[in-house]
Design an enzyme around this catalytic site. Structure first.
Site, PDB file in Angstrom:
ATOM      1  N   GLU A  70       0.816  -1.221   0.000  1.00  0.00           N
ATOM      2  CA  GLU A  70       0.000   0.000   0.000  1.00  0.00           C
ATOM      3  C   GLU A  70       0.847   1.267   0.000  1.00  0.00           C
ATOM      4  O   GLU A  70       0.440   2.281  -0.579  1.00  0.00           O
ATOM      5  CB  GLU A  70      -0.958   0.003   1.204  1.00  0.00           C
ATOM      6  CG  GLU A  70      -2.066  -1.006   1.122  1.00  0.00           C
ATOM      7  CD  GLU A  70      -1.711  -2.363   1.728  1.00  0.00           C
ATOM      8  OE1 GLU A  70      -2.609  -3.225   1.843  1.00  0.00           O
ATOM      9  OE2 GLU A  70      -0.517  -2.555   2.095  1.00  0.00           O
ATOM     10  N   PHE A 132     -12.106  -6.805  13.610  1.00  0.00           N
ATOM     11  CA  PHE A 132     -10.969  -7.272  12.823  1.00  0.00           C
ATOM     12  C   PHE A 132     -10.617  -6.246  11.751  1.00  0.00           C
ATOM     13  O   PHE A 132     -11.478  -5.785  11.010  1.00  0.00           O
ATOM     14  CB  PHE A 132     -11.318  -8.613  12.168  1.00  0.00           C
ATOM     15  CG  PHE A 132     -10.247  -9.144  11.263  1.00  0.00           C
ATOM     16  CD1 PHE A 132      -9.026  -9.562  11.778  1.00  0.00           C
ATOM     17  CD2 PHE A 132     -10.448  -9.224   9.895  1.00  0.00           C
ATOM     18  CE1 PHE A 132      -8.027 -10.050  10.952  1.00  0.00           C
ATOM     19  CE2 PHE A 132      -9.450  -9.715   9.050  1.00  0.00           C
ATOM     20  CZ  PHE A 132      -8.240 -10.125   9.591  1.00  0.00           C
ATOM     21  N   GLN A 133      -9.361  -5.878  11.679  1.00  0.00           N
ATOM     22  CA  GLN A 133      -8.833  -4.898  10.734  1.00  0.00           C
ATOM     23  C   GLN A 133      -9.540  -3.541  10.846  1.00  0.00           C
ATOM     24  O   GLN A 133      -9.732  -2.845   9.855  1.00  0.00           O
ATOM     25  CB  GLN A 133      -8.895  -5.420   9.301  1.00  0.00           C
ATOM     26  CG  GLN A 133      -7.924  -6.574   9.053  1.00  0.00           C
ATOM     27  CD  GLN A 133      -7.736  -6.911   7.597  1.00  0.00           C
ATOM     28  OE1 GLN A 133      -8.623  -6.712   6.768  1.00  0.00           O
ATOM     29  NE2 GLN A 133      -6.562  -7.440   7.262  1.00  0.00           N
ATOM     30  N   LYS A 182     -18.027  -0.790   4.922  1.00  0.00           N
ATOM     31  CA  LYS A 182     -18.470  -1.820   3.989  1.00  0.00           C
ATOM     32  C   LYS A 182     -19.986  -1.833   3.825  1.00  0.00           C
ATOM     33  O   LYS A 182     -20.498  -2.120   2.731  1.00  0.00           O
ATOM     34  CB  LYS A 182     -17.972  -3.190   4.458  1.00  0.00           C
ATOM     35  CG  LYS A 182     -17.997  -4.266   3.384  1.00  0.00           C
ATOM     36  CD  LYS A 182     -17.255  -5.502   3.835  1.00  0.00           C
ATOM     37  CE  LYS A 182     -17.203  -6.559   2.739  1.00  0.00           C
ATOM     38  NZ  LYS A 182     -16.434  -7.759   3.175  1.00  0.00           N
ATOM     39  N   MET A 493      23.920   9.367   3.158  1.00  0.00           N
ATOM     40  CA  MET A 493      23.841  10.685   3.778  1.00  0.00           C
ATOM     41  C   MET A 493      24.100  10.592   5.276  1.00  0.00           C
ATOM     42  O   MET A 493      24.727  11.489   5.868  1.00  0.00           O
ATOM     43  CB  MET A 493      22.480  11.324   3.502  1.00  0.00           C
ATOM     44  CG  MET A 493      22.393  12.786   3.911  1.00  0.00           C
ATOM     45  SD  MET A 493      23.549  13.852   3.001  1.00  0.00           S
ATOM     46  CE  MET A 493      22.630  14.124   1.482  1.00  0.00           C
TER      47      MET A 493
END
Length: 586
Positions: A70, A132-133, A182, A493
């Site tokens: 993602e 969940f999630q 959802k 760096m």
């Protein structure tokens, strides 16, 4: 790439005879994207966002590119938005899918990039139950979005998406997000989304106040040592032509910020290149000694200014910005001009009555260019120098080639040694400084770019390792990009700063070993090249340019090469180091 067709330029959806009526919230989300002219999406599937993906399945207009992670989807959408100058769109599911977008959203926020994230969410009756999630996505992203929306109604969800798209591009661009439960996307509706528009409460000023413009114009006319500082706002406003007209008509030298790279062509005699921590010596001298600094579309961040108390100490400041919050936030504005960069530049151009009497100043700027050239050594007893690689790729590509970078030494070398002649061709993580940005950004840039524009990605070995899984996407989608890994087996760096400020104690910065990136590229199905010597560079670059698909060139560069000029953090831009030994003298 075709021009986006915004909602204002198309007919009402009821008149689109080839479109089936929407029946679900998910279909309304897709319809809103289609109505706004969106063509490409970047994302990763998942449970809570699945209804939207199912609706996408039936769209003839929208092309979805499945990313490996993602974060890659967010960076690809961000770069797409930079190149297209219109919102890039990414999708992710709830919970870890949404939180994996966070770095990319913050990146877009810091650089004011047009960007929209659509995230799945658990059903509304589960919200707050640690389902969940489940993650409070709007709460987590509130500090790093221009606006976010928790969609709670299937009838309105399409309009929510339209508002997010409009807000992302209007005024000062920035990331927006719509969280999609959802049950809302699965819910029934027959409501077609309306024209994408910003809320009535969102307003911004296009023109600066006439009296303020006249005062600033008088200051320009009287300035003995004027300098324009062109920031990213010039590019976002598509105001490079207006800037060119203003600068050349009144013969004012131009310094660019990193986000403003390409806003003014660097082959013009008035160009002083980029300023700031690793800017050119002549740009920093012009900023430091100016008597009038005309900042356009810049937020005067610390990497540009160094210490505020020593930044342009003798200059009055004209500050042009569309966001009133930026005026005098970091640097006091004597002449604040709030409005769109292109519009206000035109106002100034018309209001200024004569060219400043600054011939001596212009001659001084030319002398600084001669005194502090961007040269670099090519010692026979040391390995390949990175600047040579950057110049070789620049010479092999057109002026319109797009360059993406990760973050680190390689980013600075690319910025310093590429000749920037066109706006929107430098795509990098300027404000947040996100390692790993370059490769997914190259994917988004390639999708947005014209077919005849090359896309070159500069990465360091450490930065490339963070998101190299996205190479699988470039291969799968058959994207013609060239990734130049400037491989020094260090987090370069950090190593440079440790040498300069921490007595050479290389804590957690020295790899001592790296994968063979050319072989890894071949394992992914890409073309791979490995280069160790100068005489190998031309053939490797030519092979990459001829290969129709993704190429990775592992340039094994001098591990002790450093980035100079350098102004120490918080330092005085007028006192920059050209070598490590000079740092002790500053």
């Amino acid at each position: 790439m075709s021009e986006p067709a915004h909602a204002a330029e198309i007919t009402d959806s009821e008149e689109e005879t080839d479109q089936e009526p929407v029946t679900t919230g998910a279909q309304s989300v897709v319809r809103a994207l289609e109505n706004d002219g969106v063509e490409h999406l970047f994302g990763v599937q998942g449970g809570a966002i699945m209804p939207v993906y199912d609706a996408l399945y039936d769209s003839d207009q929208l092309t979805h590119i499945t990313m490996a992670h993602e974060q890659g989807a967010a960076h690809a959408a961000d770069a797409y938005g930079v190149v297209a100058n219109d919102p890039g769109v990414c999708l992710a599911t709830s919970g870890p899918g949404a939180t994996n977008l966070i770095t990319g959203i913050a990146d877009a926020s810091m650089d004011s990039d047009p960007f929209v994230a659509l995230t799945g969410q658990v059903p509304t009756n589960f919200v707050g139950n640690d389902a969940f999630q489940e993650t409070d996505t709007t709460g987590v992203t509130d500090p790093i979005t221009k606006h976010n929306i928790f969609a709670d109604d299937s009838d309105r969800v399409g309009d929510d998406v339209g508002s997010a798209l409009a807000l992302s591009r209007e005024g000062r661009p920035g990331p927006t997000l719509v969280d999609l439960p959802k049950d809302v996307t699965n819910g029934e509706t027959d409501q077609e989304p309306g024209e994408a528009s910003v809320p009535d409460t969102y307003q911004y000023r296009e023109h600066a106040e006439t009296e303020s413009v006249d005062e600033a114009a008088s200051a320009v006319e009287e300035a003995a040592r004027p300098v324009i500082l062109a920031g990213g706002g010039v590019i976002r406003s598509e105001a490079s032509e207006e800037l060119y007209e203003f600068a050349t008509r009144y013969e004012i030298p131009v310094v660019t910020t990193m986000p403003g790279t390409g806003a003014f062509p660097e082959d013009h005699e008035l160009s002083m290149g980029g300023g700031g921590m690793h800017g050119t010596g002549f740009a920093n001298m012009a900023l430091h000694h100016s008597s009038l600094l005309i900042g356009i579309g810049t937020r005067f961040d610390d990497r540009l200014t160094g210490g505020i108390e020593t930044f342009a100490p003798e200059a009055e400041v004209v500050h042009v910005d569309i966001d009133p919050a930026e005026i005098s936030k970091n640097v006091h504005a004597d002449y604040p001009l709030i409005g769109d960069a292109g519009t206000v530049i035109e106002q100034l151009t018309d209001a200024v009555g004569r060219t400043p009497d600054a011939d001596t100043w212009r001659d001084q700027c030319k002398e600084w260019k001669a005194e502090y050239p961007m040269d670099y050594p090519v010692p026979e007893d040391r390995a390949l120098q990175p600047e040579f690689v950057v110049e070789a790729l620049d010479e092999a590509t057109s002026d319109r080639a797009i360059v993406t970078t990760g973050v680190g030494q390689h980013q600075m070398w690319a910025w310093q040694y590429w000749d920037w002649l066109e706006p929107g061709t430098f795509v990098s993580s300027n404000g947040l400084g996100t390692m790993g940005y370059g490769l997914p950004a190259a994917i988004g840039a390639r999708v947005a770019a014209d077919d005849d524009q090359e896309v070159i990605c500069f990465e360091g070995d450490g930065s490339f390792l963070m998101t190299m899984q996205e190479l699988s996407v470039a291969v799968r989608e058959d994207l013609d990009i060239t990734v130049a890994v400037l491989n020094n087996e260090y987090i370069g760096m950090v190593r440079q700063w440790q040498d300069a400020f921490f007595e050479g104690r290389h804590a957690a910065s020295e790899y001592g070993w790296c994968p063979e990136f050319d072989k890894l590229a071949e394992a992914f199905g890409a073309h791979g090249e490995a280069v160790e010597n100068y005489d190998e560079v031309p053939d490797a670059v030519e092979a990459a340019m001829e290969y129709d698909g993704p190429t990775v060139i592992d340039f094994r560069i001098d591990p002790q090469a450093n980035v100079y000029p350098m102004v120490p953090s918080g330092g005085n831009n007028g006192k920059f180091a050209l070598s490590e030994s000079q740092l002790d003298e500053i």
